[in-house]
Enzyme design. Sequence first.
Site, PDB file in Angstrom:
ATOM      1  CE1 TYR A   1      -8.791  -3.739   1.364  1.00  0.00           C
ATOM      2  CE2 TYR A   1      -8.159  -1.560   0.595  1.00  0.00           C
ATOM      3  CZ  TYR A   1      -7.846  -2.759   1.209  1.00  0.00           C
ATOM      4  OH  TYR A   1      -6.566  -2.978   1.686  1.00  0.00           O
TER       5      TYR A   1
ATOM      6  CE  LYS B   1      -3.486  -2.453   2.753  1.00  0.00           C
ATOM      7  NZ  LYS B   1      -4.301  -2.396   3.987  1.00  0.00           N
TER       8      LYS B   1
ATOM      9  CG  ASN C   1      -2.882  -2.740   7.433  1.00  0.00           C
ATOM     10  OD1 ASN C   1      -2.881  -2.226   6.310  1.00  0.00           O
ATOM     11  ND2 ASN C   1      -3.860  -3.509   7.857  1.00  0.00           N
TER      12      ASN C   1
ATOM     13  CD  GLU D   1      -8.386  -9.245  -3.261  1.00  0.00           C
ATOM     14  OE1 GLU D   1      -9.198  -8.971  -2.371  1.00  0.00           O
ATOM     15  OE2 GLU D   1      -7.231  -9.658  -3.017  1.00  0.00           O
TER      16      GLU D   1
ATOM     17  CG  HIS E   1      -4.739  -6.402  -0.062  1.00  0.00           C
ATOM     18  ND1 HIS E   1      -5.920  -6.625   0.611  1.00  0.00           N
ATOM     19  CD2 HIS E   1      -4.795  -7.184  -1.171  1.00  0.00           C
ATOM     20  CE1 HIS E   1      -6.653  -7.496  -0.072  1.00  0.00           C
ATOM     21  NE2 HIS E   1      -5.994  -7.840  -1.160  1.00  0.00           N
TER      22      HIS E   1
HETATM   23  P1  GTP Z   1      -6.228  -6.326   3.663  1.00  0.00           P
HETATM   24  O1  GTP Z   1      -5.208  -7.355   3.386  1.00  0.00           O
HETATM   25  O2  GTP Z   1      -5.768  -4.912   3.405  1.00  0.00           O
HETATM   26  O3  GTP Z   1      -7.552  -6.639   2.988  1.00  0.00           O
HETATM   27  O4  GTP Z   1      -6.441  -6.385   5.237  1.00  0.00           O
HETATM   28  P2  GTP Z   1      -7.151  -7.516   6.069  1.00  0.00           P
HETATM   29  O5  GTP Z   1      -7.732  -8.563   5.168  1.00  0.00           O
HETATM   30  O6  GTP Z   1      -6.191  -7.958   7.103  1.00  0.00           O
HETATM   31  O7  GTP Z   1      -8.321  -6.699   6.776  1.00  0.00           O
HETATM   32  P3  GTP Z   1      -9.756  -6.259   6.151  1.00  0.00           P
HETATM   33  O8  GTP Z   1      -9.941  -6.806   4.779  1.00  0.00           O
HETATM   34  O9  GTP Z   1     -10.782  -6.559   7.180  1.00  0.00           O
HETATM   35  O10 GTP Z   1      -9.576  -4.679   6.083  1.00  0.00           O
HETATM   36  C1  GTP Z   1      -8.985  -4.064   4.955  1.00  0.00           C
HETATM   37  C2  GTP Z   1      -8.160  -2.907   5.422  1.00  0.00           C
HETATM   38  O11 GTP Z   1      -8.993  -1.932   6.018  1.00  0.00           O
HETATM   39  C3  GTP Z   1      -7.133  -3.238   6.504  1.00  0.00           C
HETATM   40  O12 GTP Z   1      -5.911  -3.717   5.992  1.00  0.00           O
HETATM   41  C4  GTP Z   1      -6.941  -1.894   7.177  1.00  0.00           C
HETATM   42  O13 GTP Z   1      -6.019  -1.088   6.472  1.00  0.00           O
HETATM   43  C5  GTP Z   1      -8.315  -1.276   7.060  1.00  0.00           C
HETATM   44  N1  GTP Z   1      -9.053  -1.487   8.307  1.00  0.00           N
HETATM   45  C6  GTP Z   1      -9.589  -2.641   8.779  1.00  0.00           C
HETATM   46  N2  GTP Z   1     -10.187  -2.457   9.959  1.00  0.00           N
HETATM   47  C7  GTP Z   1     -10.022  -1.141  10.252  1.00  0.00           C
HETATM   48  C8  GTP Z   1     -10.413  -0.310  11.340  1.00  0.00           C
HETATM   49  O14 GTP Z   1     -11.037  -0.758  12.301  1.00  0.00           O
HETATM   50  N3  GTP Z   1     -10.048   1.012  11.258  1.00  0.00           N
HETATM   51  C9  GTP Z   1      -9.375   1.514  10.210  1.00  0.00           C
HETATM   52  N4  GTP Z   1      -9.056   2.820  10.203  1.00  0.00           N
HETATM   53  N5  GTP Z   1      -8.972   0.775   9.178  1.00  0.00           N
HETATM   54  C10 GTP Z   1      -9.304  -0.524   9.195  1.00  0.00           C
HETATM   55 MG    MG Z   2      -8.926  -8.104   3.516  1.00  0.00          MG
END
Ligand code: GTP
Ligand code: MG
Length: 157
Positions: A49, A9, A112, A126, A115
């Site tokens: 997303y 990212k 973080n 994807e 992805h």
């Molecule tokens: P990805 O690999 O990026 O898809 O992350 P993930 O699969 O571990 O988590 P998820 O798909 O649930 O969320 C996608 C992204 O949204 C995360 O990587 C975070 O950057 C963001 N995100 C998730 N939960 C939160 C939250 O509670 N607050 C905020 N600000 N961002 C969040």
């Molecule tokens: Mg995810």
Amino acid sequence: MERTFIAIKPDGVQRGLISEIISRFERKGFKLVAIKIVVPSKEFAQKHYHDLKDRPFFNGLCEFLSSAPVVAMVWEGEGVIKYGRKLIGATDPQKSEPGTIRGDLAVVVGRNIIHGSDGPETAKDEINLWFKREELMAAKPLTSEAIALTEKKMDMS
Ligand code: GTP
Ligand code: MG
């Protein structure tokens, strides 16, 4: 062979973590079959997303993903979808184990740095969203001869 979509990212790119992240996947033994650097549009980020569209952070997340260059990649290997997620660590870097990418290199959930697809269906969707078929290379399988050669080299060193 199994494939997954991995993206560094904007925060990971800006912090100079491209090679660090790539090397963790490479050293594990996964094969890089596609890579490009792109600035996705906000609409594209929303597509990527889409399953999070009802979450309160959705807009900020899509704004951020489309704010600067992203390194989009496809990695191949046995179990790469699940193990890739293991290498990445938990979504919230505060909960990621040390030794994982997020555990070692990130602090807050909204930044973080990486992805990874969360399952076979999302991996397929994807990869198709981010890459054209002709952008995907065929990884050479690790032959028994190649493995034997590697082991021989390691014995010598
Ligand atoms: P990805 O690999 O990026 O898809 O992350 P993930 O699969 O571990 O988590 P998820 O798909 O649930 O969320 C996608 C992204 O949204 C995360 O990587 C975070 O950057 C963001 N995100 C998730 N939960 C939160 C939250 O509670 N607050 C905020 N600000 N961002 C969040
Ligand atoms: Mg995810």
